[in-house]
Design a protein around this motif. Sequence first.
Motif, PDB file in Angstrom:
ATOM      1  N   ASP A 135       0.794  -1.227   0.000  1.00 19.26           N
ATOM      2  CA  ASP A 135       0.000   0.000   0.000  1.00 19.26           C
ATOM      3  C   ASP A 135       0.827   1.277   0.000  1.00 19.26           C
ATOM      4  O   ASP A 135       0.253   2.361  -0.126  1.00 19.26           O
ATOM      5  CB  ASP A 135      -0.934  -0.006   1.215  1.00 19.26           C
TER       6      ASP A 135
ATOM      7  N   GLN B 280      -0.593  -4.623  -7.354  1.00 16.71           N
ATOM      8  CA  GLN B 280      -1.582  -3.540  -7.357  1.00 16.71           C
ATOM      9  C   GLN B 280      -2.967  -4.104  -7.104  1.00 16.71           C
ATOM     10  O   GLN B 280      -3.383  -5.091  -7.708  1.00 16.71           O
ATOM     11  CB  GLN B 280      -1.524  -2.800  -8.696  1.00 16.71           C
ATOM     12  N   ARG B 281      -3.663  -3.435  -6.220  1.00 17.16           N
ATOM     13  CA  ARG B 281      -4.983  -3.897  -5.810  1.00 17.16           C
ATOM     14  C   ARG B 281      -6.048  -3.518  -6.835  1.00 17.16           C
ATOM     15  O   ARG B 281      -6.175  -2.356  -7.214  1.00 17.16           O
ATOM     16  CB  ARG B 281      -5.362  -3.293  -4.455  1.00 17.16           C
ATOM     17  N   GLY B 282      -6.803  -4.535  -7.280  1.00 17.15           N
ATOM     18  CA  GLY B 282      -8.007  -4.294  -8.061  1.00 17.15           C
ATOM     19  C   GLY B 282      -7.820  -3.826  -9.481  1.00 17.15           C
ATOM     20  O   GLY B 282      -8.794  -3.444 -10.132  1.00 17.15           O
TER      21      GLY B 282
ATOM     22  N   SER C 127      -1.962  -8.245 -10.316  1.00 14.08           N
ATOM     23  CA  SER C 127      -3.276  -7.765  -9.884  1.00 14.08           C
ATOM     24  C   SER C 127      -3.763  -8.608  -8.713  1.00 14.08           C
ATOM     25  O   SER C 127      -3.891  -9.831  -8.819  1.00 14.08           O
ATOM     26  CB  SER C 127      -4.277  -7.852 -11.039  1.00 14.08           C
TER      27      SER C 127
ATOM     28  N   SER D 216      -6.307  -8.835  -4.870  1.00  9.28           N
ATOM     29  CA  SER D 216      -7.581  -8.408  -4.292  1.00  9.28           C
ATOM     30  C   SER D 216      -7.377  -7.223  -3.353  1.00  9.28           C
ATOM     31  O   SER D 216      -6.285  -6.980  -2.839  1.00  9.28           O
ATOM     32  CB  SER D 216      -8.219  -9.568  -3.532  1.00  9.28           C
ATOM     33  N   HIS D 217      -8.456  -6.500  -3.086  1.00 13.16           N
ATOM     34  CA  HIS D 217      -8.393  -5.318  -2.241  1.00 13.16           C
ATOM     35  C   HIS D 217      -8.095  -5.666  -0.785  1.00 13.16           C
ATOM     36  O   HIS D 217      -7.576  -4.829  -0.045  1.00 13.16           O
ATOM     37  CB  HIS D 217      -9.707  -4.539  -2.332  1.00 13.16           C
ATOM     38  N   ASP D 218      -8.428  -6.886  -0.361  1.00 13.31           N
ATOM     39  CA  ASP D 218      -8.278  -7.228   1.055  1.00 13.31           C
ATOM     40  C   ASP D 218      -7.110  -8.175   1.315  1.00 13.31           C
ATOM     41  O   ASP D 218      -6.978  -8.722   2.406  1.00 13.31           O
ATOM     42  CB  ASP D 218      -9.566  -7.845   1.597  1.00 13.31           C
TER      43      ASP D 218
END
Length: 373
Positions: free
Chosen positions: A149, A157-159, A351, A353-355
């Motif tokens: 982050d 990279q998230r999402g 790529s 996931s966000h969590d």
Amino acid sequence: MGEEDDQTFIEGDYAQQQDTTPLPVQYQLPTLSEIKTKLPSHCFRSTVRQSMSYVIKDIIYVILTFFIMFQIEKLFKYGYLFFPIYWYIQGTLYTAFFILGHDCGHSSFSSYPLLNDTVGTLLHTWILVPYYAWKLTHNHHHKNTNNIDKDAVFCPQRGIVDEPSFQNYLLYWFPGISWFYYLMFGYRPRGINHFNPFEPLFYNKHFIGASLSLATYLGMCYLMYIYAISVGFISLITYHLIPVFIFACYIVIITMLHHTEIDVPWYGDSEWNNVKGQLSTVDRHYGHVHSIIHSIGTHQIHHLFTKVPHYHLEEATEQFRKVYPDLVRINNEPILVSFSRMFKTFINQRSISHDARVFTYTKDEDNTIKKIF
């Protein structure tokens, strides 16, 4: 190397690519202070005399390489056929320039800030790097190494949704392009322009330093212009700009392979801490150019202790490996083979996931470049 059993797992089970559960802890990692006490104390000391000796030596090598190639082209009818050899040698020496300036940026060159910034600016400006702005973003990278982050160098990279693109194909074969893109735009989603002193990271406290560095950069551009109109634009390209591009390819490959490997974890901010982040780097050997580019491949110690000058990295690393063998990450696979393998893996798997709390690249049995073509 390159297989999973050639790498060292520090903690947890990273068999899965993404993990959203809290990490199990097998044992307590040592603190930086504890690691430091196990290393020779002199490894943390730099001297102006020793540091400057490398600068002078590399400058002499660059001048000699230019002079020899100039004479070969002048004296032999087909002397221009030696240009690829010249580009490789000079590009390697330009990379050595960068590493010395890199020491300046970390204050491991000397204990004198003005000397560090002066030498760093001159060396980096020659190879078209905006020294002061790069120093600040690079130190930000060190403060957030392998933090999904906050890091800004080849991080997952998230999402995002990656589609096959010609850009990926181009960067695979000409990685130096991404270096110049990074200087102009940064690394998404944390973009930054290294040529803009009004960027928040530069403007608040470092506007004067960034501006002076950029003024020197403009001076270099003017010198190149004078050379081009006096000697010829083709000469500028063949003798200087192509070696600069070779250096750019070096630095992209080096940076990626320092932090990208099958078992090397990236942590979400909630799971990250400084020791885990700095240990998530990989030592690699660069063959016959390893010492020429000042042992930058011995990267774990550099990340743990940025004040260790390049000429003490090998000794400190040797002791670190003896005392903490379970913390060592080393890969002896040939560099270009590793880059080819991990660039494909990076493109195909970056790529997440966000969590995701922890992410590691997994071995791709197919290892096709499905998102490059």
